[in-house]
Design a protein around this motif. Structure first.
Motif, PDB file in Angstrom:
ATOM      1  N   VAL A   3     -28.669  41.433  55.340  1.00  0.00           N
ATOM      2  CA  VAL A   3     -28.658  40.069  56.240  1.00  0.00           C
ATOM      3  C   VAL A   3     -27.403  39.269  56.210  1.00  0.00           C
ATOM      4  N   PHE A   4     -26.656  39.602  54.879  1.00  0.00           N
ATOM      5  CA  PHE A   4     -25.316  39.038  54.740  1.00  0.00           C
ATOM      6  C   PHE A   4     -24.253  39.783  55.785  1.00  0.00           C
ATOM      7  N   LEU A   5     -24.299  41.196  55.780  1.00  0.00           N
ATOM      8  CA  LEU A   5     -23.570  41.780  56.762  1.00  0.00           C
ATOM      9  C   LEU A   5     -23.808  41.381  58.080  1.00  0.00           C
ATOM     10  N   GLY A   6     -25.177  41.510  58.542  1.00  0.00           N
ATOM     11  CA  GLY A   6     -25.474  41.042  59.786  1.00  0.00           C
ATOM     12  C   GLY A   6     -25.025  39.638  60.309  1.00  0.00           C
ATOM     13  N   LEU A   7     -25.364  38.788  59.717  1.00  0.00           N
ATOM     14  CA  LEU A   7     -25.078  37.161  59.610  1.00  0.00           C
ATOM     15  C   LEU A   7     -24.026  36.445  59.240  1.00  0.00           C
ATOM     16  N   ASP A   8     -23.272  37.117  58.420  1.00  0.00           N
ATOM     17  CA  ASP A   8     -22.416  36.423  57.455  1.00  0.00           C
ATOM     18  C   ASP A   8     -22.618  35.388  56.963  1.00  0.00           C
ATOM     19  N   PHE A   9     -24.016  35.230  56.599  1.00  0.00           N
ATOM     20  CA  PHE A   9     -24.756  34.006  55.710  1.00  0.00           C
ATOM     21  C   PHE A   9     -25.951  34.593  54.841  1.00  0.00           C
ATOM     22  N   PRO A  10     -25.761  34.092  53.641  1.00  0.00           N
ATOM     23  CA  PRO A  10     -26.897  34.775  52.794  1.00  0.00           C
ATOM     24  C   PRO A  10     -28.083  33.927  52.896  1.00  0.00           C
ATOM     25  N   LEU A  11     -29.078  34.529  53.680  1.00  0.00           N
ATOM     26  CA  LEU A  11     -30.567  33.877  53.721  1.00  0.00           C
ATOM     27  C   LEU A  11     -31.389  34.317  52.706  1.00  0.00           C
ATOM     28  N   PHE A  12     -31.343  35.869  52.394  1.00  0.00           N
ATOM     29  CA  PHE A  12     -32.229  36.301  51.497  1.00  0.00           C
ATOM     30  C   PHE A  12     -31.618  35.980  50.045  1.00  0.00           C
ATOM     31  N   PRO A  13     -32.646  35.293  49.214  1.00  0.00           N
ATOM     32  CA  PRO A  13     -32.202  35.151  47.905  1.00  0.00           C
ATOM     33  C   PRO A  13     -32.426  36.399  47.081  1.00  0.00           C
ATOM     34  N   ALA A  14     -31.648  36.972  46.269  1.00  0.00           N
ATOM     35  CA  ALA A  14     -31.987  37.811  45.265  1.00  0.00           C
ATOM     36  C   ALA A  14     -32.763  37.265  43.839  1.00  0.00           C
ATOM     37  N   ARG A  15     -33.580  37.735  43.454  1.00  0.00           N
ATOM     38  CA  ARG A  15     -34.293  37.086  42.372  1.00  0.00           C
ATOM     39  C   ARG A  15     -34.293  38.133  41.027  1.00  0.00           C
ATOM     40  N   ASN A  16     -34.062  37.430  39.925  1.00  0.00           N
ATOM     41  CA  ASN A  16     -34.049  38.398  38.808  1.00  0.00           C
ATOM     42  C   ASN A  16     -35.334  38.574  38.267  1.00  0.00           C
ATOM     43  N   THR A  17     -35.821  39.910  37.868  1.00  0.00           N
ATOM     44  CA  THR A  17     -36.863  40.254  37.438  1.00  0.00           C
ATOM     45  C   THR A  17     -36.797  41.570  36.567  1.00  0.00           C
ATOM     46  N   HIS A  18     -37.550  42.240  36.106  1.00  0.00           N
ATOM     47  CA  HIS A  18     -37.816  43.246  35.282  1.00  0.00           C
ATOM     48  C   HIS A  18     -38.469  44.618  35.882  1.00  0.00           C
ATOM     49  N   ARG A  19     -37.690  45.747  35.697  1.00  0.00           N
ATOM     50  CA  ARG A  19     -38.502  47.085  35.999  1.00  0.00           C
ATOM     51  C   ARG A  19     -38.723  48.157  34.878  1.00  0.00           C
ATOM     52  N   CYS A  20     -39.899  48.504  34.695  1.00  0.00           N
ATOM     53  CA  CYS A  20     -40.500  49.325  33.743  1.00  0.00           C
ATOM     54  C   CYS A  20     -39.674  50.741  33.705  1.00  0.00           C
ATOM     55  N   ARG A  21     -39.054  51.104  32.843  1.00  0.00           N
ATOM     56  CA  ARG A  21     -38.562  52.480  32.665  1.00  0.00           C
ATOM     57  C   ARG A  21     -39.542  53.665  32.839  1.00  0.00           C
ATOM     58  N   ASP A  22     -40.831  53.368  32.157  1.00  0.00           N
ATOM     59  CA  ASP A  22     -41.802  54.144  31.921  1.00  0.00           C
ATOM     60  C   ASP A  22     -42.361  54.688  33.334  1.00  0.00           C
ATOM     61  N   CYS A  23     -43.269  53.478  33.847  1.00  0.00           N
ATOM     62  CA  CYS A  23     -43.913  53.605  35.068  1.00  0.00           C
ATOM     63  C   CYS A  23     -43.059  53.245  36.375  1.00  0.00           C
ATOM     64  N   GLY A  24     -41.963  52.797  36.317  1.00  0.00           N
ATOM     65  CA  GLY A  24     -41.294  52.331  37.598  1.00  0.00           C
ATOM     66  C   GLY A  24     -41.811  50.939  38.180  1.00  0.00           C
ATOM     67  N   HIS A  25     -42.581  50.380  37.539  1.00  0.00           N
ATOM     68  CA  HIS A  25     -43.063  49.158  38.316  1.00  0.00           C
ATOM     69  C   HIS A  25     -42.434  48.064  37.779  1.00  0.00           C
ATOM     70  N   ILE A  26     -42.262  47.366  39.326  1.00  0.00           N
ATOM     71  CA  ILE A  26     -41.089  46.226  39.294  1.00  0.00           C
ATOM     72  C   ILE A  26     -41.799  44.626  39.285  1.00  0.00           C
ATOM     73  N   ASN A  27     -41.793  44.029  38.204  1.00  0.00           N
ATOM     74  CA  ASN A  27     -42.530  42.793  38.308  1.00  0.00           C
ATOM     75  C   ASN A  27     -42.357  42.008  39.482  1.00  0.00           C
ATOM     76  N   LYS A  28     -43.562  41.156  40.024  1.00  0.00           N
ATOM     77  CA  LYS A  28     -43.067  40.527  41.277  1.00  0.00           C
ATOM     78  C   LYS A  28     -42.786  39.044  40.909  1.00  0.00           C
ATOM     79  N   HIS A  29     -42.828  38.476  39.676  1.00  0.00           N
ATOM     80  CA  HIS A  29     -42.490  37.294  39.328  1.00  0.00           C
ATOM     81  C   HIS A  29     -40.993  37.321  38.915  1.00  0.00           C
ATOM     82  N   ALA A  30     -40.242  36.052  39.139  1.00  0.00           N
ATOM     83  CA  ALA A  30     -38.813  36.101  38.613  1.00  0.00           C
ATOM     84  C   ALA A  30     -38.889  35.714  37.101  1.00  0.00           C
ATOM     85  N   ALA A  31     -38.040  36.400  36.403  1.00  0.00           N
ATOM     86  CA  ALA A  31     -37.480  36.558  34.991  1.00  0.00           C
ATOM     87  C   ALA A  31     -37.125  35.188  34.843  1.00  0.00           C
ATOM     88  N   ASP A  32     -37.587  34.524  33.596  1.00  0.00           N
ATOM     89  CA  ASP A  32     -37.096  33.152  33.040  1.00  0.00           C
ATOM     90  C   ASP A  32     -35.851  33.314  32.350  1.00  0.00           C
TER      91      ASP A  32
END
Length: 134
Positions: A105-134
């Motif tokens: 989105v930043f490349l297309g609009l030159d403006f950051p509209l989508f925020p990136a959120r910090n979370t965790h990914r499991c190395r065993d099953c590959g699941h990505i947590n939906k909620h943001a990490a504290d």
């Protein structure tokens, strides 16, 4: 004559690697440091700051720089990892959700509209947590 074993974008990265090599008794030298400090925009064009060692030490230096000590540091610091929501494993790593979309989105609009959120990914099953990490 010295052999270049690594290239770095910034001089401090090269000095950290040099200090690691010298702590193990391997003589190491940093080349092009002053040029990059004076005009850092030339770093990529010049190949960055070079870490050099004498030829007899090349294999030993490459092996030493190739070591991954991150698990040892985590053990010493007592890092507590978050459990996976799906399988309950504690073998997780930090992950940024939405990073790819934010970049596109930043490349297309030159403006950051989508925020990136910090979370965790499991190395065993590959699941990505939906909620943001504290």
């Amino acid at each position: 004559m010295l052999t270049t074993i690594a290239h770095y974008s910034f001089p401090y990265e090269a000095h950290i690697a040099r200090a690691k090599l010298e702590s193990e008794g391997i003589p190491a030298f940093v080349a092009d440091e002053n040029t990059i400090n004076m005009q850092w925009l030339y770093s990529n064009a010049m190949g960055g700051v070079r870490l050099q060692v004498p030829p007899p030490f090349v294999e030993q230096a490459l092996a030493l720089l190739g070591e991954d000590c991150s698990e040892l540091v985590e053990e010493q610091q007592g890092v507590e990892t978050e459990a996976c929501e799906l399988c309950g494993s504690r073998n997780t790593e930090p992950f940024q959700r939405g990073r790819r979309w934010a970049f596109l989105v930043f490349l297309g609009l030159d403006f950051p509209l989508f925020p990136a959120r910090n979370t965790h990914r499991c190395r065993d099953c590959g699941h990505i947590n939906k909620h943001a990490a504290d």
